[in-house]
Scaffold this motif. Structure first.
Motif, PDB file in Angstrom:
ATOM      1  N   PRO A 126       0.827  -1.212   0.000  1.00  0.00           N
ATOM      2  CA  PRO A 126       0.000   0.000   0.000  1.00  0.00           C
ATOM      3  C   PRO A 126       0.860   1.259   0.000  1.00  0.00           C
ATOM      4  CG  PRO A 126      -0.147  -1.145   2.121  1.00  0.00           C
ATOM      5  CD  PRO A 126       0.679  -2.017   1.224  1.00  0.00           C
ATOM      6  N   THR A 140      -2.980   4.181  -2.419  1.00  0.00           N
ATOM      7  CA  THR A 140      -4.110   3.558  -1.729  1.00  0.00           C
ATOM      8  C   THR A 140      -4.958   4.649  -1.092  1.00  0.00           C
ATOM      9  OG1 THR A 140      -2.401   1.957  -1.121  1.00  0.00           O
ATOM     10  CG2 THR A 140      -4.617   1.553  -0.275  1.00  0.00           C
ATOM     11  N   ARG A 170     -10.737   8.302  -2.493  1.00  0.00           N
ATOM     12  CA  ARG A 170      -9.546   7.921  -1.709  1.00  0.00           C
ATOM     13  C   ARG A 170      -8.910   9.095  -0.988  1.00  0.00           C
ATOM     14  NH1 ARG A 170      -5.860   5.409  -5.950  1.00  0.00           N
ATOM     15  NH2 ARG A 170      -7.227   6.669  -7.229  1.00  0.00           N
ATOM     16  N   CYS A 205      -5.447   1.651   4.992  1.00  0.00           N
ATOM     17  CA  CYS A 205      -4.646   1.036   3.922  1.00  0.00           C
ATOM     18  C   CYS A 205      -4.123  -0.341   4.293  1.00  0.00           C
ATOM     19  CB  CYS A 205      -3.412   1.878   3.618  1.00  0.00           C
ATOM     20  SG  CYS A 205      -3.778   3.537   3.198  1.00  0.00           S
TER      21      CYS A 205
END
Ligand code: UDP
Ligand code: GLC
Length: 383
Positions: free
Chosen positions: A115, A146, A168, A381
């Motif tokens: 991530p 991520t 995100r 994440c």
């Protein structure tokens, strides 16, 4: 807690680096920082007990230029990705704190299938970056980050406008260790002015921040030109580019013109900012392009000084009402002068707003609150 490898391209003490220092100190176990350049940031991190090393990379890219501009750019980039892959194997997560760190970090994270958090400290629009840089950064972030932590709503909005992806993005402001700004400085005010050779009764305006054209220090100089009883303190250094150095030379030339000579003081980079803020009458932020966040504005508020800022970007999110500060159009010399005159004429009103500003900043920007938000974002994440 996840183990985190932090990446940052700079060895200088910019705002993004000062924020990273607090995060790396307190988020991630273990946490390790890799910088792509040497500089005072290394010792700064070491003093805080943060594990740090330099892996120098000459990626040959500038904000306003493009990627792959030189023949050596691709090999240098791949070499740096290989280096970071080697280090990153033993960490759960890669945390990229600057644009070049994103490029290297994204490729390393993709290769290792780890991530990636991108802490976005910049407004990715054409007032700050070339179109090509915006395309490269937003494509990499869209594909490989991520989570994206934006340092203001303005920063988030520019990112979303370029990528169409809001899902995100977490907006998390900078946090501050507030204690140094709360220490009582009242007895030092006169002494500080004395040491600094500034007349006791002069109206002292201070602008703090790195010297760069878009930070707009010249706007304050022009506003002060006709006001013979004002002093201008310019605190900060040219940190990053030759263009910054050129701008610094231009500022010194302006300051030596007849109207201003003897009234402008250049401090260079200082570590005793709470004392300097406290000794000034008003703090000015005068960036001519939208400021992504603007740590110096919060610091001025925490110091309970009246603060005037450019009405754009993160600055207008920090000064969210005229009860806690003043906003003027970016680059508007006359508006800045008028506002400073109003503050000078009304010290009681100025103090009221400054006290309200301190109260507001204390409630929004304490380091503990902000680190809690960062941890939550990081945990999304790795869970
Ligand atoms: N700063 C400092 N000494 C100086 C000039 C600046 O410690 O002489 C610090 C300032 O306190 C602030 C940071 O550098 O925390 C600048 O952050 P800001 O977000 O205002 O601007 P940036 O330079 O990151 O764009
Ligand atoms: C960047 C931005 C500045 C912001 C800082 C910390 O250096 O230019 O506006 O306050 O990062 O997020």
């Amino acid at each position: 807690m996840a183990s985190i490898l932090y990446l940052d391209q700079s060895g200088q003490l910019g705002g993004a680096e000062l924020m990273l220092a607090e995060i790396a100190r307190q988020v991630g176990a273990p946490a390790h920082v890799i910088l792509f350049d040497d500089g005072p940031f290394v010792a700064f991190l070491e003093q805080l007990g943060v594990s740090v090393q330099v892996e120098r990379a000459r990626l040959g890219v500038t904000k306003s230029g493009g990627w792959f501009a030189s023949a050596n750019a691709v090999p240098a980039l791949l070499q740096q990705v290989r280096t970071i892959v080697r280090h990153a194997r033993r960490f759960d997560l890669i945390y990229a704190n600057t644009s070049k760190a994103l490029v290297v970090g994204a490729l390393a994270a993709a290769y290792l299938r780890k991530p990636l958090v991108y802490h976005l400290h910049d407004i990715l629009d054409e007032s700050h970056f070339s179109q090509m840089n915006i395309r490269v950064l937003t494509s990499l972030a869209r594909r490989f980050a991520t989570r994206v932590i934006a340092n203001s709503q303005a920063t988030a909005d520019a990112f979303v406008a370029a990528t169409g992806d809001r899902s995100r993005v977490d907006v998390i402001y900078n946090g501050f260790d507030i204690a140094p700004f709360l220490a009582d400085q009242s007895d030092k005010r006169v002494a500080t002015r004395g040491i600094l050779d500034t007349e006791r009764n002069s109206f002292v305006t201070i602008v703090v921040g790195r010297i760069a054209r878009w930070k707009g220090q010249h706007v304050l100089l022009e506003a002060a030109r006709s006001q013979k009883d004002w002093t201008v303190w310019i605190v900060g250094d040219a940190l990053f580019t030759e263009e910054d150095m050129q701008y610094q030379r231009e500022l010194k030339e302006i300051a030596s013109t007849d109207d201003l000579v003897g009234r402008v003081k250049f401090f260079g980079f200082r570590e005793d900012l709470p004392t300097l803020y406290a000794a000034a009458d008003v703090v000015v932020h005068c960036s001519t392009a939208p400021e992504p966040f603007g740590r110096v504005i919060v610091e001025a508020m925490l110091s309970a000084r009246p603060v005037v800022a450019s009405n754009a970007g993160g600055a207008k999110e920090i000064i969210r009402s005229d009860a806690i500060g003043w906003l003027v159009a970016p680059g508007d010399v006359d508006a800045l002068r008028e506002t400073l005159l109003e503050i000078k004429r009304n010290p009681v009103l100025a103090d009221l707003r400054a006290q309200a500003g301190r109260f507001d900043a204390l409630s929004r920007f304490s380091i503990d609150t902000i680190l809690g938000q960062i941890r939550t974002s990081v945990e999304k994440c790795v869970s």
